[in-house]
Design an enzyme around this catalytic site. Structure first.
Site, PDB file in Angstrom:
ATOM      1  N   HIS A 399       0.823  -1.203   0.000  1.00 33.98           N
ATOM      2  CA  HIS A 399       0.000   0.000   0.000  1.00 33.98           C
ATOM      3  C   HIS A 399       0.859   1.255   0.000  1.00 33.98           C
ATOM      4  CE1 HIS A 399      -2.380   3.185   2.005  1.00 33.98           C
ATOM      5  NE2 HIS A 399      -3.338   2.713   1.226  1.00 33.98           N
ATOM      6  N   CYS A 706      -0.934  -4.496 -15.614  1.00 32.98           N
ATOM      7  CA  CYS A 706      -1.060  -3.316 -14.757  1.00 32.98           C
ATOM      8  C   CYS A 706      -0.362  -3.518 -13.415  1.00 32.98           C
ATOM      9  CB  CYS A 706      -2.510  -2.930 -14.564  1.00 32.98           C
ATOM     10  SG  CYS A 706      -3.495  -4.264 -13.876  1.00 32.98           S
TER      11      CYS A 706
HETATM   12  C1  PEP Z   1      -1.781  -6.725  -9.226  1.00 33.94           C
HETATM   13  O1  PEP Z   1      -2.126  -7.661  -8.488  1.00 33.94           O
HETATM   14  O2  PEP Z   1      -0.800  -6.762  -9.986  1.00 33.94           O
HETATM   15  C2  PEP Z   1      -2.556  -5.474  -9.210  1.00 33.94           C
HETATM   16  C3  PEP Z   1      -2.288  -4.520 -10.088  1.00 33.94           C
HETATM   17  O3  PEP Z   1      -3.498  -5.344  -8.244  1.00 33.94           O
HETATM   18  P1  PEP Z   1      -3.184  -4.868  -6.738  1.00 33.94           P
HETATM   19  O4  PEP Z   1      -1.766  -4.454  -6.672  1.00 33.94           O
HETATM   20  O5  PEP Z   1      -4.145  -3.797  -6.439  1.00 33.94           O
HETATM   21  O6  PEP Z   1      -3.463  -6.160  -6.003  1.00 33.94           O
END
Ligand code: PEP
Ligand code: MG
Length: 758
Positions: A399, A706
């Site tokens: 986070h 992403c």
């Molecule tokens: C991921 O898991 O790569 C992602 C982009 O989602 P988060 O980091 O919010 O879990």
């Protein structure tokens, strides 16, 4: 230029010989001459390079490439660079030169020695400092053929786009710049590190030596906490030693590069250097210091009791803030009091404020350095105020890392004990790139030789779309200013978590409309900033522990492993009200004409989940056949079943590598103890991605990334080479990722053209 031989051994070189051997060659030669144990090396001189240009006729043709070249035009610059490099690689070295290089190499272990082949560029009468880092180095080279090829590749690197750009901007004529090549024994050290030959702050005659197992890279890069030894030159005794717990080491990997491995348990807490070894290193340090007349910052290595000095350069102590820093690596003289993973770049100083939970955030003032175990969504308002963030726990995708990058706030994560080591009110400097916390307010100067970043303006057209990730609407304008081709991930949980109330609280308190409006307004800000470009909005995906401290958090289930728990689509399909309210916000936006909105479902593991979500949306009045709906591939199961997902009607898929890596390799992404094993380029992860891309290509379904790996150039290069259709990077990484994409695409085109002509 006076006639010179093709080859010079280090012992034949003096520091004045820069024009012949470049700055790097000259400095190594000088060190060898004063008796420092420098690894064996010879230099293929700049004269050899010129002779190559003249005798192959390249000198007459190659520089024509650069006449009237507009270096601001990236496409033209890349093309000129590629042409020139290809021309250098195509030509054959004069026979006598080949013989000279082979004869010299024969003297190194009968032509069997593993060497590093390093560029050492120079302009007449100028040291190479201003060119450092712009030409290539090739490690782990063995055998005549590989060596000759590596020398020629170093030469070609003189005409790389970055080097051409830099020289044009500095007003250097490309024809006046030469390159020598250092061929040096590669030291696979058992232990290695750095040394200051005098205390960098007080000037006392103390040698300060840091060392760890394996290659010195682990100490220089700060990826391990090294042992520290202080040797008093007056009493000739080790007066202080701090033995660290050394969990990892970097070692050579086969004939290519290096790898990080765990240190065997018996060596983790063992002392790296004996007192005799410390004394011997201190002596070499003194030789260098006496010779150059100023304290030195030295890199050393030891292999089976043989000592090597790899580099020696002056220490420049950090000046207090406000004092203009002199040239050199100014940060090297300051005291690093804490290390972690650099998670969001930038350097800043401020006063430490320790935040144990959200209640402590009332003590946070503008410009403070916030130090906490791990940030929570309820700390976001405070995170917006502070100058930097330091956490005990977490990795690059935690986070704190995600939010800091978006806020543009420097951050270091995974320091393990930042909340203990740093004291409230203490002034420190945070380097969010290197992951170092320095004592006091220091002005850290950028290295003088640092090359300018070639900006990757939005007008570079790439076939692969380059998008950006957004989590907080405040970042939308900064994100749009990158010129990104859209938003590949909008994490909407941050819109809600920042309010300090769980979705369940809004429902239980009959505040559904407020919840929908929050989502609607937050998403709209991003849609407006990216008008006409696709914005993929992800449905809620917060693990239950992130809700715990909020109003309504008391009703969240307590889970042993929230990462594997009730989150993402699996929760929404059961908490229908929560899902319906999100869909209501999307529906209103679609009705307002925001056709650029696409919805992405997180944590899907079976196509039935997608089918069920779609049918619920239909039931709630969404024209599901005319909106864009897709999935995140975060679970190996969804990568394996990609064809079935496509048959179920997804419009796109995006690799969430942050989770895909943790679920494929069984590595908690927020656990700094296993962070060194967390590797998006692990062959199993790459195979899942590769196979899924192949299927998406077959069905012409957009396939993207992403996760954090989409902000890392080597990974993006691999993805483009394997046919990904778009990538989505963090705000700070968009420019460099666009450049990587452009470069990789051009390479592919060039190689195809060559293959056709072959
Ligand atoms: C991921 O898991 O790569 C992602 C982009 O989602 P988060 O980091 O919010 O879990
Ligand atoms: Mg994820």
């Amino acid at each position: 230029m006076k006639e010179l031989p093709d080859i010079l051994w280090l012992e034949e070189i003096r520091k004045e010989d820069i024009a012949a051997v470049g700055g790097k060659g000259a400095s190594l030669g000088e060190m060898a001459v004063i008796g420092l144990p420098v690894p064996r090396a010879f230099v293929v001189t700049s004269h050899a390079f010129r002779r190559f240009l003249v005798e192959t006729g390249l000198e007459k043709t190659i520089f024509k490439n650069f006449e009237n070249l507009d270096v601001e035009n990236n496409v033209a610059l890349e093309e000129a660079a590629e042409n020139a490099k290809a021309a250098v690689l195509r030509e054959t070295m004069p026979q006598s030169m080949v013989r000279h290089i082979m004869e010299a190499y024969q003297k190194m272990d009968d032509g069997e020695m593993i060497v590093a082949v390093r560029s050492s560029a120079t302009a007449e009468d100028l040291p190479d400092a201003s060119f450092a880092g712009q030409q290539e180095t090739y490690l782990n080279i063995k055998g005549n053929e590989n060596l000759l090829k590596a020398v020629q590749m170093c030469w070609a690197s003189l005409y790389g786009a970055r080097a051409l750009y830099y020289r044009a901007k500095q007003g250097f004529d490309d024809n006046s710049v030469n390159i020598a090549v250092v061929v040096q024994q590669l030291i696979n050290s058992e232990k290695a590190g750095v040394m200051f030959t005098t205390h960098p702050v007080t000037g006392e005659p103390l040698s300060i030596i840091e060392g760890s197992w394996g290659l010195g890279e682990s100490v220089v890069s700060g990826s391990v906490s090294p042992d520290k030894y202080i040797f008093d030159q007056r009493s000739e005794k080790v007066v202080d030693r701090l033995i660290a717990n050394k969990k990892i080491e970097i070692i050579a990997e086969g004939t290519h590069g290096t790898k990080v491995v765990p240190v065997s348990p018996d060596r983790q807490d063992a002392q790296v250097l004996s007192d005799e070894e410390v004394a011997r290193l201190a002596m070499f340090g003194k030789i260098a210091e006496n010779h150059y007349g100023i304290p030195q910052d030295v890199e050393w290595a030891i292999v089976r009791s043989t000592f090597y000095i790899l580099q020696s350069r002056p220490i420049t102590t950090i000046k207090p803030k406000g004092t203009p820093a002199s040239s050199g690596r100014t940060e090297s003289g300051s005291t690093i009091i804490l290390r972690g993973q650099g998670a969001s770049p930038g350097i800043t100083s401020g006063k430490v404020v320790i935040v144990r939970d959200a209640r402590d955030t009332s003590a946070v003032r503008e410009g403070d350095i916030m130090v906490t175990k791990m940030t929570n969504p309820d700390m976001v308002p405070a995170m917006k105020k502070v100058a930097a963030i330091v956490t005990d726990e977490g990795g690059m995708t935690c986070h704190a890392a995600i939010v800091s990058r978006e806020l543009g706030t420097p951050a270091i994560v995974g320091t393990k004990n930042g909340t203990i080591v740093l004291k409230p009110g203490q002034t420190v400097t945070v380097d969010g790139e290197k992951g170092f916390v320095y004592e006091g307010a220091v002005s850290v100067q950028q290295p003088q030789a640092q090359a300018p970043v070639i900006a990757a303006p939005a007008q570079i057209i790439t076939a692969t779309s380059v998008k950006v990730n957004v989590s907080i609407p405040e970042a939308a304008a900064r994100a749009a200013a990158t010129g990104a081709d859209g938003v590949g991930l909008l994490r909407i949980e941050h819109l809600i978590l920042g309010l300090n109330k769980t979705p369940g609280w809004f429902i239980a308190n009959h505040k559904e409309e407020e919840f929908v409006r929050e989502l609607y307004n937050g998403i709209k800000i991003v849609l407006d900033a990216f008008y006409g470009k696709p914005v993929w909005v992800r449905t809620l995906d917060a693990p239950t522990d992130e809700f715990r401290n909020m109003a309504g958090g008391e009703n969240e289930p307590v889970e042993h492993n929230p990462m594997l728990g009730w989150r993402g689509i699996r929760r929404d399909l059961q908490s229908k009200d929560q899902f319906r309210l999100q869909v209501e916000a999307f529906k209103r936006l679609w009705e307002q004409g925001y056709s650029n909105l696409g919805v992405m479902f997180p944590m899907v593991s079976h196509p039935d989940q997608f089918i069920q979500a779609k049918s619920m949306m239909r039931e709630w009045g969404v024209d599901v056949d005319h909106v864009t709906l897709g999935i995140m591939i975060e679970i190996p199961g969804s990568a394996i079943l990609i064809e079935e997902f496509i048959e179920a009607g997804i419009n796109f898929a995006s690799f969430g590598t942050n989770d895909l890596v943790q679920y494929t390799l069984a590595i908690d992404r927020n656990n700094e103890n296993v962070a060194w094993m967390y590797d998006p380029k692990h062959p199993a992860v790459l195979r899942l991605i590769h196979d899924a891309i192949e299927v998406c290509r077959e069905y012409e379904v957009e396939c993207s990334i992403c996760g954090q790996a989409g902000s890392e150039p080597p990974m993006v290069q691999w993805l483009v080479e394997h046919g990904i259709s778009s990538v989505s990077a963090n705000i700070d990484a968009v420019a460099k990722i666009r450049e990587t994409v452009a470069r990789t695409e051009r390479k592919i085109i060039l190689e195809n053209a060559r293959n056709r002509n072959a």
